[in-house]
Scaffold this motif. Structure first.
Motif, mmCIF file in Angstrom:
data_model
loop_
_atom_site.group_PDB
_atom_site.id
_atom_site.type_symbol
_atom_site.label_atom_id
_atom_site.label_comp_id
_atom_site.label_asym_id
_atom_site.label_seq_id
_atom_site.Cartn_x
_atom_site.Cartn_y
_atom_site.Cartn_z
ATOM 1 N N SER A 79 0.872 -1.469 0.022
ATOM 2 C CA SER A 79 -0.086 0.036 -0.159
ATOM 3 C C SER A 79 0.791 1.161 -0.042
ATOM 4 O O SER A 79 2.070 1.075 0.313
ATOM 5 C CB SER A 79 -1.144 0.119 1.118
ATOM 6 O OG SER A 79 -0.201 0.067 2.411
ATOM 7 N N GLY A 80 0.229 2.407 -0.475
ATOM 8 C CA GLY A 80 1.035 3.556 -0.517
ATOM 9 C C GLY A 80 -0.275 4.788 -1.043
ATOM 10 O O GLY A 80 -1.304 4.169 -1.369
ATOM 11 N N PRO A 81 0.600 5.734 -1.183
ATOM 12 C CA PRO A 81 -0.449 6.936 -1.711
ATOM 13 C C PRO A 81 -1.115 6.457 -3.318
ATOM 14 O O PRO A 81 -2.177 6.783 -3.323
ATOM 15 C CB PRO A 81 0.552 8.066 -2.299
ATOM 16 C CG PRO A 81 1.785 7.757 -1.419
ATOM 17 C CD PRO A 81 1.762 6.329 -1.165
ATOM 18 N N ILE A 82 -0.556 5.777 -4.377
ATOM 19 C CA ILE A 82 -1.096 5.248 -5.506
ATOM 20 C C ILE A 82 -1.744 4.020 -5.142
ATOM 21 O O ILE A 82 -2.370 3.379 -6.111
ATOM 22 C CB ILE A 82 -0.292 5.275 -6.779
ATOM 23 C CG1 ILE A 82 0.884 4.460 -6.219
ATOM 24 C CG2 ILE A 82 0.067 6.953 -6.753
ATOM 25 C CD1 ILE A 82 1.700 4.278 -7.996
ATOM 26 N N ARG A 83 -1.712 3.335 -4.149
ATOM 27 C CA ARG A 83 -2.246 1.901 -3.907
ATOM 28 C C ARG A 83 -2.935 2.003 -2.310
ATOM 29 O O ARG A 83 -2.507 1.603 -1.706
ATOM 30 C CB ARG A 83 -1.251 0.894 -3.898
ATOM 31 C CG ARG A 83 -0.687 0.657 -5.172
ATOM 32 C CD ARG A 83 0.511 -0.417 -4.865
ATOM 33 N NE ARG A 83 1.713 -0.316 -5.621
ATOM 34 C CZ ARG A 83 2.863 0.584 -5.531
ATOM 35 N NH1 ARG A 83 3.102 0.809 -4.583
ATOM 36 N NH2 ARG A 83 3.676 0.756 -6.682
ATOM 37 N N PRO A 84 -4.229 2.628 -2.529
ATOM 38 C CA PRO A 84 -4.919 2.483 -1.166
ATOM 39 C C PRO A 84 -4.944 1.272 -0.513
ATOM 40 O O PRO A 84 -5.224 0.446 -0.869
ATOM 41 C CB PRO A 84 -6.143 3.302 -1.615
ATOM 42 C CG PRO A 84 -6.140 3.590 -2.902
ATOM 43 C CD PRO A 84 -5.012 2.849 -3.517
ATOM 44 N N ARG A 85 -4.702 1.370 0.859
ATOM 45 C CA ARG A 85 -4.867 0.163 1.682
ATOM 46 C C ARG A 85 -6.347 -0.351 1.885
ATOM 47 O O ARG A 85 -6.578 -1.534 2.188
ATOM 48 C CB ARG A 85 -4.321 0.362 3.029
ATOM 49 C CG ARG A 85 -5.129 1.214 3.865
ATOM 50 C CD ARG A 85 -4.454 1.472 5.154
ATOM 51 N NE ARG A 85 -5.051 2.141 6.190
ATOM 52 C CZ ARG A 85 -5.366 3.344 6.384
ATOM 53 N NH1 ARG A 85 -4.666 4.188 5.600
ATOM 54 N NH2 ARG A 85 -6.121 3.891 7.308
ATOM 55 N N THR A 86 -7.600 0.400 1.540
ATOM 56 C CA THR A 86 -8.960 -0.009 1.612
ATOM 57 C C THR A 86 -9.305 -0.508 0.386
ATOM 58 O O THR A 86 -8.874 0.088 -0.581
ATOM 59 C CB THR A 86 -9.744 1.097 2.426
ATOM 60 O OG1 THR A 86 -9.372 2.146 1.436
ATOM 61 C CG2 THR A 86 -9.453 1.478 3.652
#
Length: 86
Positions: A79-86
């Motif tokens: 996850s990260g800014p371009i891969r949301p954790r939700t």
């Protein structure tokens, strides 16, 4: 846990594969998708997927997985800014 897999010849064919899966289970055709997958033709596949984080009203979310561990069914997400954790 229940899982399925589908192999496609090219990344551009992912929306059609997702649509087939959702339709086969009479699942909603709307929801969210990781922003890094937003360039795919979701609408052309008959899906109303928005590039954003999931919220409580989403029954469908499309994301990538970094790794999967077969014995436990565990998925690892980067996850990260371009891969949301939700």
């Amino acid at each position: 846990m229940q899982s399925t897999t589908d192999e496609v010849a090219a990344k551009a064919k992912v929306p059609a594969a997702v649509a087939r899966y959702l339709e086969s289970g009479s699942l909603p055709l709307a929801g969210c998708v990781w922003p890094q997958l937003a360039d795919l033709d979701w609408k052309g596949a008959g899906l109303a997927l928005e590039a954003r984080e999931a919220n409580g009203g989403d029954a469908v979310g499309v994301s990538g997985a970094f790794a999967a561990i077969a014995e436990t069914g565990t998925l690892v997400f980067a996850s990260g800014p371009i891969r949301p954790r939700t």
